[in-house]
Design a protein around this motif. Sequence first.
Motif, PDB file in Angstrom:
ATOM      1  N   PHE A  84       0.924  -1.231  -0.086  1.00 29.96           N
ATOM      2  CA  PHE A  84      -0.148  -0.153  -0.023  1.00 29.96           C
ATOM      3  C   PHE A  84       0.680   1.089  -0.025  1.00 29.96           C
ATOM      4  O   PHE A  84       0.590   2.072  -0.639  1.00 29.96           O
ATOM      5  N   ARG A  87       1.881   1.740  -3.470  1.00 30.66           N
ATOM      6  CA  ARG A  87       0.776   2.455  -4.202  1.00 30.66           C
ATOM      7  C   ARG A  87       0.607   3.880  -4.082  1.00 30.66           C
ATOM      8  O   ARG A  87       0.616   4.658  -4.982  1.00 30.66           O
ATOM      9  N   GLY A 218      -3.755   5.154   5.588  1.00 32.26           N
ATOM     10  CA  GLY A 218      -3.976   4.207   4.231  1.00 32.26           C
ATOM     11  C   GLY A 218      -3.113   4.850   2.990  1.00 32.26           C
ATOM     12  O   GLY A 218      -3.199   6.068   3.041  1.00 32.26           O
ATOM     13  N   ALA A 219      -3.412   4.223   1.785  1.00 30.38           N
ATOM     14  CA  ALA A 219      -3.118   4.780   0.678  1.00 30.38           C
ATOM     15  C   ALA A 219      -4.199   5.717  -0.060  1.00 30.38           C
ATOM     16  O   ALA A 219      -4.985   5.231  -1.070  1.00 30.38           O
TER      17      ALA A 219
END
Length: 236
Positions: A84, A87, A218-219
Amino acid sequence: MENSTKNSMMMPAALVIAAGLIAAAIIFKGGTTAPTVATVPTQAQQPTAIAVDITKIKTDGEPFIGKIDAPVTVALWADYQCPFCKRFDQDAVKQLMTDYVNTGKVKLVFKDFSFLGADSDTAGLAARAVWEAAPDKFAQWHEAMYGKQDTENGGWGNKDDILALTKSLGIDATKVAQLMTDKATEYQKLMDADKAEGSANGINGTPGTIIGKQLLSGAQPYSAVKQLVEAELQKK
Protein backbone atom coordinates in the motif's frame (compact mmCIF):
# COMPACT_ATOMS: atom_id res chain seq x y z
CA MET A 1 -74.94 -25.39 25.36
CA GLU A 2 -72.72 -25.85 28.45
CA ASN A 3 -69.70 -26.63 26.32
CA SER A 4 -70.47 -23.64 24.14
CA THR A 5 -70.65 -21.39 27.20
CA LYS A 6 -67.35 -22.74 28.54
CA ASN A 7 -65.67 -22.22 25.19
CA SER A 8 -66.95 -18.64 24.97
CA MET A 9 -65.62 -17.95 28.46
CA MET A 10 -62.22 -19.50 27.68
CA MET A 11 -61.68 -17.53 24.45
CA PRO A 12 -61.16 -14.10 26.08
CA ALA A 13 -58.79 -15.65 28.63
CA ALA A 14 -56.75 -17.24 25.87
CA LEU A 15 -56.59 -13.96 24.00
CA VAL A 16 -55.40 -12.17 27.15
CA ILE A 17 -52.67 -14.75 27.70
CA ALA A 18 -51.59 -14.58 24.05
CA ALA A 19 -51.48 -10.79 24.11
CA GLY A 20 -49.39 -10.91 27.24
CA LEU A 21 -46.89 -13.27 25.64
CA ILE A 22 -46.61 -11.05 22.55
CA ALA A 23 -46.10 -7.94 24.66
CA ALA A 24 -43.42 -9.69 26.69
CA ALA A 25 -41.64 -10.72 23.52
CA ILE A 26 -41.74 -7.18 22.20
CA ILE A 27 -40.40 -5.78 25.46
CA PHE A 28 -37.60 -8.38 25.59
CA LYS A 29 -36.56 -7.66 22.02
CA GLY A 30 -36.62 -3.92 21.89
CA GLY A 31 -38.09 -2.50 25.06
CA THR A 32 -36.79 -1.81 28.51
CA THR A 33 -35.51 -5.31 29.28
CA ALA A 34 -31.71 -5.33 28.97
CA PRO A 35 -30.54 -7.35 25.96
CA THR A 36 -28.36 -10.38 26.58
CA VAL A 37 -26.06 -9.75 23.58
CA ALA A 38 -23.48 -7.00 23.09
CA THR A 39 -24.66 -3.90 21.27
CA VAL A 40 -22.74 -1.42 19.11
CA PRO A 41 -21.61 1.48 21.32
CA THR A 42 -23.12 4.87 20.72
CA GLN A 43 -21.06 7.73 19.27
CA ALA A 44 -20.51 9.09 22.76
CA GLN A 45 -18.96 5.78 23.78
CA GLN A 46 -16.52 5.67 20.85
CA PRO A 47 -12.83 6.40 21.59
CA THR A 48 -11.94 10.06 21.25
CA ALA A 49 -9.97 10.79 18.07
CA ILE A 50 -6.33 11.69 18.64
CA ALA A 51 -5.56 15.33 17.87
CA VAL A 52 -2.60 15.58 15.50
CA ASP A 53 -0.48 18.61 14.64
CA ILE A 54 2.40 18.65 12.17
CA THR A 55 4.14 21.34 14.21
CA LYS A 56 4.51 18.83 17.06
CA ILE A 57 6.03 16.14 14.85
CA LYS A 58 9.80 15.66 15.02
CA THR A 59 11.29 16.53 11.64
CA ASP A 60 14.87 17.56 12.50
CA GLY A 61 17.37 14.99 11.30
CA GLU A 62 14.77 13.01 9.36
CA PRO A 63 15.18 12.24 5.64
CA PHE A 64 13.20 14.71 3.55
CA ILE A 65 12.68 15.94 0.01
CA GLY A 66 12.06 19.58 -0.87
CA LYS A 67 13.08 22.98 0.43
CA ILE A 68 14.01 22.91 4.09
CA ASP A 69 11.94 26.05 4.67
CA ALA A 70 8.96 25.14 2.48
CA PRO A 71 5.73 26.67 3.83
CA VAL A 72 4.00 23.30 4.27
CA THR A 73 5.44 20.16 5.83
CA VAL A 74 4.01 16.70 5.16
CA ALA A 75 5.12 13.75 7.32
CA LEU A 76 4.79 10.24 5.90
CA TRP A 77 5.17 7.00 7.90
CA ALA A 78 5.88 3.98 5.71
CA ASP A 79 7.47 0.55 5.34
CA TYR A 80 9.46 -0.21 2.17
CA GLN A 81 7.90 -3.68 2.02
CA CYS A 82 4.32 -2.45 2.30
CA PRO A 83 2.40 -2.77 -1.01
CA PHE A 84 0.00 0.00 0.00
CA CYS A 85 2.99 2.28 0.61
CA LYS A 86 4.20 1.49 -2.90
CA ARG A 87 0.79 2.33 -4.35
CA PHE A 88 0.65 5.58 -2.37
CA ASP A 89 4.21 6.48 -3.35
CA GLN A 90 3.70 5.86 -7.05
CA ASP A 91 0.39 7.74 -7.17
CA ALA A 92 -0.15 10.41 -4.52
CA VAL A 93 3.49 11.02 -3.56
CA LYS A 94 4.63 11.20 -7.18
CA GLN A 95 2.02 13.83 -7.99
CA LEU A 96 2.73 15.67 -4.73
CA MET A 97 6.38 15.85 -5.76
CA THR A 98 5.53 17.32 -9.16
CA ASP A 99 2.95 19.85 -7.99
CA TYR A 100 4.26 20.97 -4.61
CA VAL A 101 7.64 19.57 -3.58
CA ASN A 102 9.54 20.44 -6.74
CA THR A 103 7.93 23.88 -6.78
CA GLY A 104 9.14 24.68 -3.26
CA LYS A 105 5.75 24.62 -1.56
CA VAL A 106 6.03 21.36 0.40
CA LYS A 107 8.74 19.61 2.39
CA LEU A 108 8.06 15.87 2.48
CA VAL A 109 9.49 14.18 5.57
CA PHE A 110 9.93 10.41 5.68
CA LYS A 111 9.28 8.60 8.95
CA ASP A 112 9.95 4.93 9.68
CA PHE A 113 7.18 2.49 10.54
CA SER A 114 8.89 -0.85 9.87
CA PHE A 115 6.72 -3.77 10.93
CA LEU A 116 6.72 -6.39 8.18
CA GLY A 117 9.92 -8.25 9.03
CA ALA A 118 13.70 -8.22 8.87
CA ASP A 119 13.85 -6.77 5.35
CA SER A 120 11.77 -3.81 6.54
CA ASP A 121 14.32 -3.05 9.25
CA THR A 122 17.21 -3.47 6.80
CA ALA A 123 15.57 -1.02 4.39
CA GLY A 124 15.04 1.44 7.23
CA LEU A 125 18.71 1.26 8.22
CA ALA A 126 19.74 1.68 4.59
CA ALA A 127 17.51 4.72 4.20
CA ARG A 128 19.20 6.40 7.16
CA ALA A 129 22.63 5.56 5.77
CA VAL A 130 21.78 6.81 2.26
CA TRP A 131 20.42 10.02 3.74
CA GLU A 132 23.68 10.55 5.61
CA ALA A 133 25.98 9.51 2.76
CA ALA A 134 24.19 11.06 -0.23
CA PRO A 135 21.17 13.20 0.72
CA ASP A 136 20.99 14.67 -2.79
CA LYS A 137 20.27 11.19 -4.15
CA PHE A 138 17.80 10.13 -1.48
CA ALA A 139 14.71 10.89 -3.61
CA GLN A 140 16.05 8.76 -6.46
CA TRP A 141 16.97 5.94 -4.08
CA HIS A 142 13.56 6.08 -2.37
CA GLU A 143 11.74 5.78 -5.69
CA ALA A 144 14.00 2.93 -6.83
CA MET A 145 13.35 1.00 -3.62
CA TYR A 146 9.62 0.91 -4.30
CA GLY A 147 10.31 0.06 -7.93
CA LYS A 148 12.15 -3.06 -6.77
CA GLN A 149 9.57 -4.09 -4.18
CA ASP A 150 8.34 -7.67 -4.45
CA THR A 151 5.90 -9.49 -2.17
CA GLU A 152 6.28 -9.09 1.58
CA ASN A 153 9.41 -10.97 2.63
CA GLY A 154 9.38 -12.39 -0.90
CA GLY A 155 13.13 -12.65 -1.41
CA TRP A 156 14.37 -9.28 -2.64
CA GLY A 157 15.29 -6.71 -0.01
CA ASN A 158 18.17 -8.09 2.05
CA LYS A 159 21.27 -6.00 2.67
CA ASP A 160 23.13 -7.27 -0.41
CA ASP A 161 20.16 -6.52 -2.68
CA ILE A 162 19.76 -3.00 -1.33
CA LEU A 163 23.48 -2.24 -1.56
CA ALA A 164 23.54 -3.45 -5.18
CA LEU A 165 20.66 -1.13 -6.00
CA THR A 166 22.35 1.69 -4.09
CA LYS A 167 25.55 1.23 -6.10
CA SER A 168 23.63 1.21 -9.39
CA LEU A 169 22.39 4.71 -8.58
CA GLY A 170 25.91 6.08 -8.26
CA ILE A 171 25.83 6.17 -4.46
CA ASP A 172 28.87 5.01 -2.51
CA ALA A 173 27.53 1.61 -1.44
CA THR A 174 30.67 0.84 0.57
CA LYS A 175 30.08 3.91 2.71
CA VAL A 176 26.39 3.09 3.08
CA ALA A 177 27.25 -0.46 4.17
CA GLN A 178 29.73 0.83 6.73
CA LEU A 179 27.22 3.29 8.14
CA MET A 180 24.60 0.54 8.40
CA THR A 181 27.04 -1.44 10.51
CA ASP A 182 28.68 1.29 12.57
CA LYS A 183 25.47 3.21 13.30
CA ALA A 184 23.01 0.32 13.46
CA THR A 185 22.15 0.95 17.10
CA GLU A 186 21.75 4.71 16.60
CA TYR A 187 19.67 4.28 13.46
CA GLN A 188 17.46 1.65 15.10
CA LYS A 189 16.71 3.98 17.99
CA LEU A 190 15.66 6.68 15.54
CA MET A 191 13.48 4.20 13.66
CA ASP A 192 11.87 3.00 16.89
CA ALA A 193 11.23 6.60 17.92
CA ASP A 194 9.53 7.29 14.57
CA LYS A 195 7.27 4.29 14.99
CA ALA A 196 6.40 5.22 18.58
CA GLU A 197 5.61 8.78 17.50
CA GLY A 198 3.40 7.50 14.71
CA SER A 199 1.53 5.19 17.08
CA ALA A 200 1.02 8.05 19.54
CA ASN A 201 -0.58 10.02 16.71
CA GLY A 202 -3.07 7.33 15.74
CA ILE A 203 -1.03 5.55 13.07
CA ASN A 204 -1.38 1.79 13.39
CA GLY A 205 -0.46 0.76 9.87
CA THR A 206 1.16 2.10 6.72
CA PRO A 207 1.08 4.44 5.01
CA GLY A 208 0.10 7.16 7.46
CA THR A 209 0.33 10.84 6.59
CA ILE A 210 -0.02 13.98 8.69
CA ILE A 211 -0.74 17.30 6.98
CA GLY A 212 -1.50 20.24 9.22
CA LYS A 213 -3.88 18.90 11.84
CA GLN A 214 -5.21 16.06 9.74
CA LEU A 215 -4.25 12.39 9.59
CA LEU A 216 -4.70 10.40 6.40
CA SER A 217 -4.63 6.65 6.98
CA GLY A 218 -3.83 4.22 4.19
CA ALA A 219 -3.15 4.72 0.49
CA GLN A 220 -5.46 7.70 0.05
CA PRO A 221 -6.00 9.17 -3.45
CA TYR A 222 -4.00 12.21 -4.45
CA SER A 223 -7.13 14.35 -4.35
CA ALA A 224 -7.30 13.90 -0.55
CA VAL A 225 -3.64 14.90 -0.16
CA LYS A 226 -4.01 17.86 -2.50
CA GLN A 227 -7.06 19.18 -0.65
CA LEU A 228 -5.22 19.23 2.69
CA VAL A 229 -2.07 20.76 1.21
CA GLU A 230 -4.09 23.52 -0.45
CA ALA A 231 -5.87 24.22 2.83
CA GLU A 232 -2.51 24.59 4.60
CA LEU A 233 -1.15 26.86 1.88
CA GLN A 234 -4.16 29.13 2.27
CA LYS A 235 -3.13 29.73 5.89
CA LYS A 236 0.37 30.93 4.97
